[in-house]
Enzyme design. Structure first.
Site, PDB file in Angstrom:
ATOM      1  CG  HIS A 132      -2.063   0.889   1.195  1.00 24.77           C
ATOM      2  ND1 HIS A 132      -2.376   1.665   0.087  1.00 24.77           N
ATOM      3  CD2 HIS A 132      -3.030   1.161   2.120  1.00 24.77           C
ATOM      4  CE1 HIS A 132      -3.464   2.361   0.348  1.00 24.77           C
ATOM      5  NE2 HIS A 132      -3.879   2.069   1.569  1.00 24.77           N
ATOM      6  CD  GLN A 135      -2.431   4.783   4.806  1.00 26.88           C
ATOM      7  OE1 GLN A 135      -3.498   4.592   4.241  1.00 26.88           O
ATOM      8  NE2 GLN A 135      -2.244   5.800   5.647  1.00 26.88           N
ATOM      9  CB  CYS A 261      -3.574   2.851   7.065  1.00 33.54           C
ATOM     10  SG  CYS A 261      -4.300   1.216   7.241  1.00 33.54           S
ATOM     11  NE  ARG A 289      -3.590   7.292   1.118  1.00 37.20           N
ATOM     12  CZ  ARG A 289      -4.450   6.271   0.959  1.00 37.20           C
ATOM     13  NH1 ARG A 289      -5.052   5.756   2.015  1.00 37.20           N
ATOM     14  NH2 ARG A 289      -4.667   5.732  -0.233  1.00 37.20           N
TER      15      ARG A 289
HETATM   16  N1  NVA Z   1      -4.497  -3.911   5.533  1.00 38.64           N
HETATM   17  C1  NVA Z   1      -5.777  -3.329   5.209  1.00 38.64           C
HETATM   18  C2  NVA Z   1      -5.609  -1.890   4.836  1.00 38.64           C
HETATM   19  C3  NVA Z   1      -6.884  -1.165   4.540  1.00 38.64           C
HETATM   20  C4  NVA Z   1      -6.659   0.254   4.138  1.00 38.64           C
HETATM   21  C5  NVA Z   1      -6.447  -4.128   4.110  1.00 38.64           C
HETATM   22  O1  NVA Z   1      -5.754  -4.524   3.165  1.00 38.64           O
HETATM   23  O2  NVA Z   1      -7.653  -4.346   4.187  1.00 38.64           O
HETATM   24  N1   CP Z   2      -6.305   3.684   4.450  1.00 40.47           N
HETATM   25  C1   CP Z   2      -7.023   3.399   3.339  1.00 40.47           C
HETATM   26  O1   CP Z   2      -6.499   3.036   2.292  1.00 40.47           O
HETATM   27  O2   CP Z   2      -8.365   3.578   3.516  1.00 40.47           O
HETATM   28  P1   CP Z   2      -9.524   3.142   2.517  1.00 40.47           P
HETATM   29  O3   CP Z   2      -9.586   1.630   2.545  1.00 40.47           O
HETATM   30  O4   CP Z   2     -10.755   3.770   3.081  1.00 40.47           O
HETATM   31  O5   CP Z   2      -9.208   3.630   1.143  1.00 40.47           O
END
Ligand code: NVA
Ligand code: CP
Length: 310
Positions: A132, A135, A261, A289
């Site tokens: 990610h 993030q 996050c 973000r």
């Molecule tokens: N680790 C989480 C982050 C969400 C923003 C997921 O992948 O669901």
């Molecule tokens: N932190 C993040 O990516 O949030 P969302 O899943 O809401 O996009």
């Protein structure tokens, strides 16, 4: 046609590029706060493909592109041919002929890599099972805002060794800081991945308190990431002792900040006292973000702007 530059993993950019991006984010954020219009991406189109849910990523990319003078189109698997078996390579060729930049949130990293290989325009990773990067771009900008440069600092990661954790590990390598990870047994950073970070930037701790000792930043994420819902019950049991609480914040450095996050689950991966407490910077982190991704899109589409971000 020159091959476009993509942002699929944190390590796709160098430290010098991050120095530029953080400075550019500062400049873009300040301008936005002064209500000064800034439309370098006039007439450009961002396509956003979501195969998983999102609040922050969708909002920050869509609002960000509009604020830069362009427009954004939202596609999801349910309402497009992507969910009906159109090959990723075909979708990439079509979508990238009709747009200027693409952001994708999907499952395996290999999907976004295949898309990027066939795309004529830059592709941004808006979260995969593995990474990610947007993030952590925003998180490190947030750290810099609150505490200054991250070089030489210590980040404690408590919980699941997921996409966000993997990205912190890459960032530590690129930007030269340390990540101390504590996960329950069976959820450790994969050995092959850990092997990549065995150069003083990564250490594993069985005890989460030990991971937090002396940390400058304590961070965590959900115990069950999107796509892993079937494991939820088991994970609730396995992660019970890995909740970031006030004791962990007390053993960290006195000036330590807490990040998440989001979305967060109070009483699971973090206590309400910590996420709603004085050391938490989660709302700045979420807001950033927007600013960081505006700098990212601006950089991928028009490159380095001399003299406009110092
Ligand atoms: N680790 C989480 C982050 C969400 C923003 C997921 O992948 O669901
Ligand atoms: N932190 C993040 O990516 O949030 P969302 O899943 O809401 O996009």
């Amino acid at each position: 046609m020159n091959a476009p530059r993509h942002y699929l993993q944190f390590k796709d950019f160098s430290r010098a590029e991050y120095d530029y991006l953080f400075a550019r984010t500062r400049w873009i954020k300040d301008k936005f706060k002064r209500y000064e219009p800034h439309h370098p991406l006039f007439d450009r189109t961002l396509v956003m493909i979501f195969e998983k849910a999102s609040t922050r990523t969708r909002l920050s990319f869509e609002a960000g592109m509009q604020q830069l003078g362009g427009s954004a189109i939202y596609l999801n698997t349910r309402d497009s041919q992507l969910g009906r078996g159109e090959p990723v390579e075909d979708a990439a060729q079509v979508i990238s002929r009709m747009s200027d930049i693409v952001m994708i949130r999907t499952f395996e990293q290999s999907i976004i890599e295949r898309f990027a290989e066939y795309s004529r325009v830059p592709v941004i990773n808006g979260l995969t099972n593995e990474y990610h990067p947007c993030q952590i771009l925003a998180d490190i900008f947030t750290f810099i805002e609150h505490r200054g440069p991250i070089q030489g600092k210590t980040v404690a990661w408590v919980g699941d060794s997921n996409n966000v954790c993997n990205t912190w590990l890459q960032a530590a390598e690129v930007l030269d800081f340390q990540v101390r990870v504590s996960t329950p047994p069976g959820y450790e950073v994969e050995p092959e991945r850990a092997g990549l970070y065995g150069t003083g930037h990564f250490a594993h701790f069985d005890d989460p308190m030990e991971a937090c000792r002396g940390a400058d930043l304590v961070t965590t994420d959900v115990w069950t990431s999107m796509g892993f819902e079937a494991e939820n019950e088991e994970r609730m049991r396995d992660f019970a002792d890995w909740q970031v609480d006030e004791d962990m914040m007390k053993i960290a450095n006195p000036g330590a900040v807490f990040m998440h996050c989001l979305p967060a689950h109070r009483g699971e991966e973090v206590s309400a006292e910590v996420i709603d407490g004085p050391q938490s910077v989660v709302w700045d982190e979420a807001e950033n973000r927007l600013h960081a991704q505006k700098a990212l899109m601006d950089y991928l589409l028009i490159g380095k702007v001399e003299g406009d971000c110092a």
